[in-house]
Write an enzyme that holds these catalytic residues in place. Structure first.
Site, PDB file in Angstrom:
ATOM      1  N   HIS A 195     -49.173 -36.749  76.578  1.00 26.83           N
ATOM      2  CA  HIS A 195     -49.168 -35.594  75.676  1.00 26.83           C
ATOM      3  C   HIS A 195     -48.886 -34.310  76.440  1.00 26.83           C
ATOM      4  O   HIS A 195     -48.173 -33.437  75.964  1.00 26.83           O
ATOM      5  CB  HIS A 195     -50.543 -35.454  75.009  1.00 26.83           C
ATOM      6  CG  HIS A 195     -50.695 -36.325  73.814  1.00 26.83           C
ATOM      7  ND1 HIS A 195     -51.891 -36.831  73.406  1.00 26.83           N
ATOM      8  CD2 HIS A 195     -49.787 -36.772  72.937  1.00 26.83           C
ATOM      9  CE1 HIS A 195     -51.704 -37.545  72.326  1.00 26.83           C
ATOM     10  NE2 HIS A 195     -50.444 -37.534  72.028  1.00 26.83           N
ATOM     11  N   ARG A 302     -36.183 -37.640  66.534  1.00 28.93           N
ATOM     12  CA  ARG A 302     -37.036 -38.817  66.799  1.00 28.93           C
ATOM     13  C   ARG A 302     -38.158 -38.857  65.755  1.00 28.93           C
ATOM     14  O   ARG A 302     -39.259 -38.388  65.989  1.00 28.93           O
ATOM     15  CB  ARG A 302     -37.649 -38.715  68.193  1.00 28.93           C
ATOM     16  CG  ARG A 302     -36.656 -38.807  69.340  1.00 28.93           C
ATOM     17  CD  ARG A 302     -37.397 -38.715  70.670  1.00 28.93           C
ATOM     18  NE  ARG A 302     -36.627 -39.208  71.777  1.00 28.93           N
ATOM     19  CZ  ARG A 302     -36.018 -38.439  72.685  1.00 28.93           C
ATOM     20  NH1 ARG A 302     -36.086 -37.125  72.587  1.00 28.93           N
ATOM     21  NH2 ARG A 302     -35.360 -38.979  73.694  1.00 28.93           N
ATOM     22  N   GLU A 436     -28.454 -48.922  73.406  1.00 28.09           N
ATOM     23  CA  GLU A 436     -29.458 -48.763  74.468  1.00 28.09           C
ATOM     24  C   GLU A 436     -29.895 -50.096  75.054  1.00 28.09           C
ATOM     25  O   GLU A 436     -30.765 -50.146  75.912  1.00 28.09           O
ATOM     26  CB  GLU A 436     -30.654 -47.931  73.986  1.00 28.09           C
ATOM     27  CG  GLU A 436     -30.993 -48.036  72.543  1.00 28.09           C
ATOM     28  CD  GLU A 436     -32.029 -47.004  72.069  1.00 28.09           C
ATOM     29  OE1 GLU A 436     -32.482 -46.155  72.850  1.00 28.09           O
ATOM     30  OE2 GLU A 436     -32.412 -47.102  70.901  1.00 28.09           O
ATOM     31  N   ASP A 460     -33.187 -45.700  77.573  1.00 26.79           N
ATOM     32  CA  ASP A 460     -33.489 -47.126  77.481  1.00 26.79           C
ATOM     33  C   ASP A 460     -32.407 -47.992  78.115  1.00 26.79           C
ATOM     34  O   ASP A 460     -32.711 -49.025  78.712  1.00 26.79           O
ATOM     35  CB  ASP A 460     -33.671 -47.531  76.009  1.00 26.79           C
ATOM     36  CG  ASP A 460     -35.071 -47.192  75.529  1.00 26.79           C
ATOM     37  OD1 ASP A 460     -36.028 -47.540  76.239  1.00 26.79           O
ATOM     38  OD2 ASP A 460     -35.206 -46.557  74.477  1.00 26.79           O
ATOM     39  N   ARG A 470     -39.613 -47.422  82.109  1.00 29.27           N
ATOM     40  CA  ARG A 470     -39.438 -45.960  82.208  1.00 29.27           C
ATOM     41  C   ARG A 470     -40.752 -45.195  82.138  1.00 29.27           C
ATOM     42  O   ARG A 470     -40.789 -44.000  82.378  1.00 29.27           O
ATOM     43  CB  ARG A 470     -38.451 -45.460  81.142  1.00 29.27           C
ATOM     44  CG  ARG A 470     -38.909 -45.675  79.727  1.00 29.27           C
ATOM     45  CD  ARG A 470     -37.808 -45.408  78.729  1.00 29.27           C
ATOM     46  NE  ARG A 470     -37.889 -44.078  78.156  1.00 29.27           N
ATOM     47  CZ  ARG A 470     -37.400 -43.749  76.972  1.00 29.27           C
ATOM     48  NH1 ARG A 470     -36.747 -44.657  76.235  1.00 29.27           N
ATOM     49  NH2 ARG A 470     -37.517 -42.554  76.500  1.00 29.27           N
ATOM     50  N   CYS A 507     -27.277 -39.348  73.836  1.00 31.72           N
ATOM     51  CA  CYS A 507     -28.470 -38.555  73.524  1.00 31.72           C
ATOM     52  C   CYS A 507     -29.633 -38.822  74.473  1.00 31.72           C
ATOM     53  O   CYS A 507     -30.735 -38.331  74.256  1.00 31.72           O
ATOM     54  CB  CYS A 507     -28.898 -38.780  72.079  1.00 31.72           C
ATOM     55  SG  CYS A 507     -29.356 -40.486  71.735  1.00 31.72           S
TER      56      CYS A 507
HETATM   57  C1  PEP Z   1     -32.825 -43.153  74.810  1.00 32.70           C
HETATM   58  O1  PEP Z   1     -33.358 -44.250  74.933  1.00 32.70           O
HETATM   59  O2  PEP Z   1     -31.993 -42.701  75.619  1.00 32.70           O
HETATM   60  C2  PEP Z   1     -33.175 -42.270  73.688  1.00 32.70           C
HETATM   61  C3  PEP Z   1     -32.527 -41.137  73.482  1.00 32.70           C
HETATM   62  O3  PEP Z   1     -34.195 -42.626  72.895  1.00 32.70           O
HETATM   63  P1  PEP Z   1     -35.735 -42.508  73.340  1.00 32.70           P
HETATM   64  O4  PEP Z   1     -35.801 -41.662  74.569  1.00 32.70           O
HETATM   65  O5  PEP Z   1     -36.432 -41.888  72.177  1.00 32.70           O
HETATM   66  O6  PEP Z   1     -36.126 -43.930  73.565  1.00 32.70           O
HETATM   67 MG    MG Z   2     -34.372 -45.143  73.287  1.00 26.58          MG
END
Ligand code: PEP
Ligand code: MG
Length: 575
Positions: A195, A302, A436, A460, A470, A507
């Site tokens: 958080h 998101r 991803e 991802d 990650r 993204c």
């Molecule tokens: C990603 O996986 O790159 C992505 C943008 O989605 P998130 O970070 O929400 O998993």
């Molecule tokens: Mg992702």
């Protein structure tokens, strides 16, 4: 003696100031016996401490600044819930009575028992709630020990040069920062999903998490340099380093000011190719930041953040209002809304993982397809909101044709139920897929025709390609966007999409990394989506890039296999 400590960068920039240590009341707690006749008083002392903390938290809830992120209220509610739970509000009293011990000790014993239970939890998001339990216990402990419930806030005039150094900071502590002007804050704990890290970015001051031992190594009032961009603190710097960083700090400030002038400039390369720079958001309020930084669309909303830190699910009406607000606030600009990516590190309250590897388990679209009712609620809300602007639906973690077919089937069902009630929606709404999973990247040709657009989720994609969790600090140094496998996969996806005439965006965090802007442009990427704070810097890079000049170097980089060589080629590309 000067030394450096390294952690995970959360928010960029340089801060120079004196350390203010945030104390940890729970670390050392005395144990002593209470005579039977004084037990009632000890119980009352414990109850009084709970009452004080409860009142403090409730008071804080009424003081949330209007510009604070929405999560703040949720954090406070969560802390109140933890405080009021019998495991903390009643069990310590029972320990005091049975063991005839002091209240601090009873609280510590119960906290340790609770934390052991948290350690057994596999799920990263739930495990991070362990930190919330510690924060709440610390508040009670500080009251018992006669210390103020919150980190003492220094004089307003001094604080602009203060750097808070904490083992961990609770979101409630961070709320206070909104009303104050600290130069920076750094913490020992916290992963990228904590958080604290989530809210840290909204404060726009340099900050670092996961420094491990900074709280132990740094002394009160010691001079510190915080380099939030690379995630390093320099303790007690020598005069030469200090002078160098003061210069860098001035340059950084000048650069930020200059960048603001680019807000309304079109992102076009020197050879006149238009580039779309969109933003990633977590909550509808984030749109303000996007507009201030000149974002020309939302590339990733998101939506799962609407589902977190609460005991019920957002219903269709609530979701519709949230999506419509974003679409309206973006004033006709495109808004790409992702269906919820729950599971893995983002769980709904009360749901526990049964899988050993949640990141490889029932997550994102996989979860949606097993919960059609919940999925249909969201799809209907999105479709209804599409009537009010340019909304596109993005599906996270697609892997196969079958998943896409099923998703399209549910979207058709949601449309039908709106048609039955004559509810308007955009009949030409576009459906896209996030790439991803390496399998989806490699076999993109097998399903690309089914989708209107694509977005590469490199966070991802890298995790799954390199087998690096990650959220795990211990392997974060191996998480490498420049790994040849990653670069080739990303380039392959962009090329395949461009060849098929499908719009493609990126993204993941790579999109906001200005060191990679030219490389991605060279791969053929024309649409980026990133945290709003990075938009102007990336735009500046786009404005200074000639696509014809970079093409040969980028092609060479795709063939390079030596990581060191790749890094020096990247430097040259950015020169
Ligand atoms: C990603 O996986 O790159 C992505 C943008 O989605 P998130 O970070 O929400 O998993
Ligand atoms: Mg992702």
């Amino acid at each position: 003696m000067s030394f450096t400590v390294h952690g995970i960068p959360v928010s960029g920039g340089i801060a120079i100031g004196h350390a203010h240590l945030v104390s940890h009341a729970t670390l050392e707690v005395a144990h002593y016996l209470i005579p039977q006749q004084q037990i009632a008083d000890e119980l009352a002392r414990f109850e009084a401490a709970l009452t004080t903390v409860r009142a403090d938290l409730e008071e804080l809830r009424t003081q949330i600044p209007p510009n604070a992120p929405q999560e703040f209220a949720a954090f406070l509610n969560l802390h109140l819930m933890i405080l009021n739970d019998t495991t903390l509000s009643k069990v310590p009293s029972e320990i005091i009575e049975t063991e005839l011990c002091n209240a601090e000790w009873a609280l510590k014993v119960q906290m340790d028992a609770l934390l052991d239970q948290f350690d057994a939890i596999e799920d990263g998001y739930l495990r991070e709630r362990k930190a919330d339990v510690i924060h709440v216990v610390e508040r009670v402990m500080k009251v018992l020990l006669g210390q103020p419930g919150y980190a003492p806030i220094p004089d307003q005039t001094e604080e602009q040069s203060l750097i808070l150094v904490a083992h961990d900071l609770s979101p409630a502590d961070v709320i206070q920062f909104k009303q104050h002007q600290f130069a920076s804050f750094v913490t020992d704990l916290g992963g990228t999903t904590s958080h604290t890290a989530i809210v840290a970015r909204s404060l726009n001051i340099p900050s670092i998490v996961a420094l491990h031992h900074a709280r132990e190594l740094v002394r009160e009032n010691e001079l510190l340099i915080v380099d939030g961009t690379i995630g390093m603190i320099i303790v007690d710097p020598d005069p030469q380093t200090l002078a160098e960083y003061r210069l860098r700090q001035d340059q950084w400030d000048i650069e930020r000011q200059k960048l603001k002038r680019l807000r309304n400039t079109h992102a076009t390369t020197l050879d006149h190719t238009a580039i779309e720079l969109h933003a990633n958001i977590e909550l509808p309020d984030d749109v303000t930041d996007v507009r201030e930084n000149g974002g020309t669309g939302i590339g990733l909303f998101r939506t799962e953040f609407l589902f977190l830190n609460r005991d019920n699910l957002p219903d269709e009406e609530e979701q519709f209002e949230a999506y419509r607000r974003v679409v309206r606030d973006m004033d006709g600009m495109p808004v790409t809304i992702r269906t919820y990516d729950l599971g893995a590190d983002k769980q709904i309250n009360g749901v526990e993982h049964s899988s050993t590897n949640p990141a490889l388990g029932l997550r994102a679209i996989r979860l949606s397809l097993t919960e059609p009712q919940m999925f249909l609620v969201q799809l209907r809300a999105m479709l209804r909101a599409s009537h009010y602007g340019k909304l596109k639906i993005l599906i996270p973690m697609v892997m196969s044709v079958a998943e896409i077919n099923q998703t399209i089937h549910y979207i058709a069902e949601a449309k039908q139920s709106l048609d039955d009630k004559n509810v308007p929606y955009d009949r030409k709404i576009e459906i896209g897929g996030m790439i991803e999973i390496p399998a989806a990247a490699i076999a993109l040709n097998t399903f690309i025709k089914k989708l209107d657009f694509l977005s590469i989720g490199t966070n991802d994609l890298i995790q799954y390609t390199l087998a690096i969790d990650r959220t795990d600090d211990t392997v974060s140094h191996l998480y490498d966007p420049l790994h040849p496998a990653v670069l080739n996969l990303v380039a392959h996806v962009i090329k395949t999409a461009n060849k098929a005439g499908k719009p493609i965006a990126l993204c993941g965090e790579m999109a906001g990394n200005v060191e990679l802007t030219r490389l991605l442009l060279g791969f053929g990427l024309r649409q980026f989506s990133m945290h709003p704070a990075y938009l102007l810097e990336v735009k500046q890079k786009v404005l200074n890039t000639n696509l014809n000049d970079i093409a040969p170097q980028v092609n060479k980089m795709l063939r390079a296999s030596d990581p060191e060589r790749l890094r020096s080629m990247l430097k040259r590309l950015n020169a």
